[in-house]
Write a protein that holds these residues in place. Structure first.
Motif, PDB file in Angstrom:
ATOM      1  N   MET A 107      -4.475   4.847  -6.528  1.00  0.00           N
ATOM      2  CA  MET A 107      -5.046   3.578  -6.068  1.00  0.00           C
ATOM      3  C   MET A 107      -4.605   3.308  -4.637  1.00  0.00           C
ATOM      4  SD  MET A 107      -2.707   0.895  -8.197  1.00  0.00           S
ATOM      5  CE  MET A 107      -3.587  -0.489  -7.522  1.00  0.00           C
ATOM      6  N   ASP A 108      -5.331   2.373  -3.969  1.00  0.00           N
ATOM      7  CA  ASP A 108      -5.083   2.163  -2.546  1.00  0.00           C
ATOM      8  C   ASP A 108      -3.885   1.279  -2.308  1.00  0.00           C
ATOM      9  OD1 ASP A 108      -5.486   2.385   0.071  1.00  0.00           O
ATOM     10  OD2 ASP A 108      -7.300   1.210   0.218  1.00  0.00           O
ATOM     11  N   GLY A 109      -3.408   0.613  -3.357  1.00  0.00           N
ATOM     12  CA  GLY A 109      -2.196  -0.191  -3.177  1.00  0.00           C
ATOM     13  C   GLY A 109      -2.515  -1.662  -3.201  1.00  0.00           C
ATOM     14  N   GLY A 110      -2.032  -2.351  -4.197  1.00  0.00           N
ATOM     15  CA  GLY A 110      -2.222  -3.783  -4.265  1.00  0.00           C
ATOM     16  C   GLY A 110      -0.885  -4.454  -4.390  1.00  0.00           C
ATOM     17  N   ASN A 133      -2.163   4.775   1.361  1.00  0.00           N
ATOM     18  CA  ASN A 133      -2.196   4.010   2.602  1.00  0.00           C
ATOM     19  C   ASN A 133      -1.095   2.947   2.573  1.00  0.00           C
ATOM     20  OD1 ASN A 133      -2.786   2.158   4.692  1.00  0.00           O
ATOM     21  ND2 ASN A 133      -4.933   2.778   4.690  1.00  0.00           N
ATOM     22  N   LEU A 134      -0.029   3.194   3.333  1.00  0.00           N
ATOM     23  CA  LEU A 134       1.075   2.226   3.407  1.00  0.00           C
ATOM     24  C   LEU A 134       0.802   1.134   4.433  1.00  0.00           C
ATOM     25  CD1 LEU A 134       4.373   4.328   3.315  1.00  0.00           C
ATOM     26  CD2 LEU A 134       3.148   3.269   1.424  1.00  0.00           C
ATOM     27  N   ILE A 135       0.144   1.506   5.523  1.00  0.00           N
ATOM     28  CA  ILE A 135      -0.049   0.572   6.626  1.00  0.00           C
ATOM     29  C   ILE A 135      -0.847  -0.648   6.173  1.00  0.00           C
ATOM     30  CG2 ILE A 135      -1.160   0.290   8.883  1.00  0.00           C
ATOM     31  CD1 ILE A 135      -0.393   3.191   9.493  1.00  0.00           C
ATOM     32  N   ARG A 136      -1.761  -0.467   5.237  1.00  0.00           N
ATOM     33  CA  ARG A 136      -2.549  -1.579   4.746  1.00  0.00           C
ATOM     34  C   ARG A 136      -1.709  -2.507   3.876  1.00  0.00           C
ATOM     35  NH1 ARG A 136      -8.009   0.071   1.858  1.00  0.00           N
ATOM     36  NH2 ARG A 136      -8.325   0.851   3.986  1.00  0.00           N
ATOM     37  N   ALA A 162       4.334  -7.163   2.617  1.00  0.00           N
ATOM     38  CA  ALA A 162       5.760  -6.980   2.331  1.00  0.00           C
ATOM     39  C   ALA A 162       6.606  -7.504   3.476  1.00  0.00           C
ATOM     40  CB  ALA A 162       6.052  -5.496   2.091  1.00  0.00           C
ATOM     41  N   LYS A 163       6.186  -7.254   4.700  1.00  0.00           N
ATOM     42  CA  LYS A 163       6.938  -7.735   5.863  1.00  0.00           C
ATOM     43  C   LYS A 163       6.989  -9.258   5.892  1.00  0.00           C
ATOM     44  CE  LYS A 163       7.353  -7.487  10.869  1.00  0.00           C
ATOM     45  NZ  LYS A 163       7.613  -8.922  11.019  1.00  0.00           N
ATOM     46  N   GLN A 164       5.864  -9.894   5.591  1.00  0.00           N
ATOM     47  CA  GLN A 164       5.849 -11.357   5.578  1.00  0.00           C
ATOM     48  C   GLN A 164       6.805 -11.901   4.516  1.00  0.00           C
ATOM     49  OE1 GLN A 164       1.973 -13.165   5.151  1.00  0.00           O
ATOM     50  NE2 GLN A 164       2.836 -15.124   4.540  1.00  0.00           N
TER      51      GLN A 164
END
Length: 247
Positions: free
Chosen positions: A1-4, A111-114, A119-121
């Motif tokens: 999966m693309d990451g949620g 895709n981590l950048i997406r 996470a940073k916020q």
């Protein structure tokens, strides 16, 4: 999966940007080298390490120990897991801590950048409120370290290589997979571009603003000319009327 991602017990604060004064070059080099008095032992991979002030990185096993979390005074936990691990890698103490859960596959196509900005916020807001954050995945080797390297890179405005060494010199066992390393490299250009845009308005925006000012100035001149022409026309009509009455 693309990451949620899913927030559990997450706050409703607005986006927080943490501004950090970058250390000078010599101090930064010393920080990248890490503490020189730490002797890494194999069993330390099952523990967590403080990477930045109040930001800890480690494996899932740490997040299962309420005593350890309380001892570290953790307030927020970023739980990063492959979706196949959801039955075991999951929040355990939702009544005690604020969680963010990220379903991210540990493979080179993920895709981590997406996924990273959310996470940073979450981490920024936690640190800004004097919280203490644990970032973990299952083993604390590839997935969660990739996020922490990206966070460290932007936090200090340093290169991806320096950020990777900074984190490795505090948790020696990290080894992001090849796809994650590629994205970490790509993220350096992305965060630097975003910083440049934030510091200086784009040239196009400056050009539009300049043209707008020029148009406003020009409109003012045109309005003044119209007023003068109207005044001259009125005076001429009055003169003609006066001549007509005299005759």
């Amino acid at each position: 999966m693309d990451g949620g991602f899913r927030n559990d017990h997450s706050s409703s604060h607005s986006t927080t940007t943490t501004m950090v004064a970058r250390p000078d070059d010599e101090e930064m080099r010393n920080m990248i080298q890490g503490p020189g008095d730490v002797e890494w032992r194999y069993e330390m991979r099952r523990e967590c390490q403080e990477i930045l002030p109040n930001l800890w990185l480690g494996p899932f096993v740490v997040s299962k120990s309420l005593d350890t979390l309380r001892q570290l005074k953790i307030t927020h936990i970023v739980c990063i897991r492959d979706v196949k691990e959801a039955f075991s890698v999951r929040p355990r103490f939702q009544e005690h801590f604020t969680y963010m859960v990220l379903d991210v596959e540990d493979n080179e196509e993920q895709n981590l950048i997406r996924v990273f900005p959310a996470a940073k916020q979450f981490i920024d807001e936690a640190l800004a409120s004097d919280g203490r954050v644990l970032v973990h995945c299952n083993g604390g080797i590839s997935l969660s370290p990739a996020f922490v390297v990206m966070f460290t890179m932007q936090h200090f405005s340093i290169s991806w290589e320096d950020a990777l060494h900074y984190v490795q010199n505090r948790r020696y066992c990290i080894s992001p997979n090849g796809g994650f390393l590629t994205q970490i490299k790509e993220y350096e250009a992305i965060y630097k571009a975003s910083q440049a845009v934030a510091a200086y308005p784009p040239a196009a925006a400056r050009s539009v603003a300049r043209r707008k000012r020029e148009d406003e100035d020009g409109d003012g001149d045109d309005r003044e000319d119209d007023r003068k022409r109207a005044l001259v026309s009125t005076e001429a009509e009055l003169a003609r009327d006066s001549d007509a009455m005299e005759t």
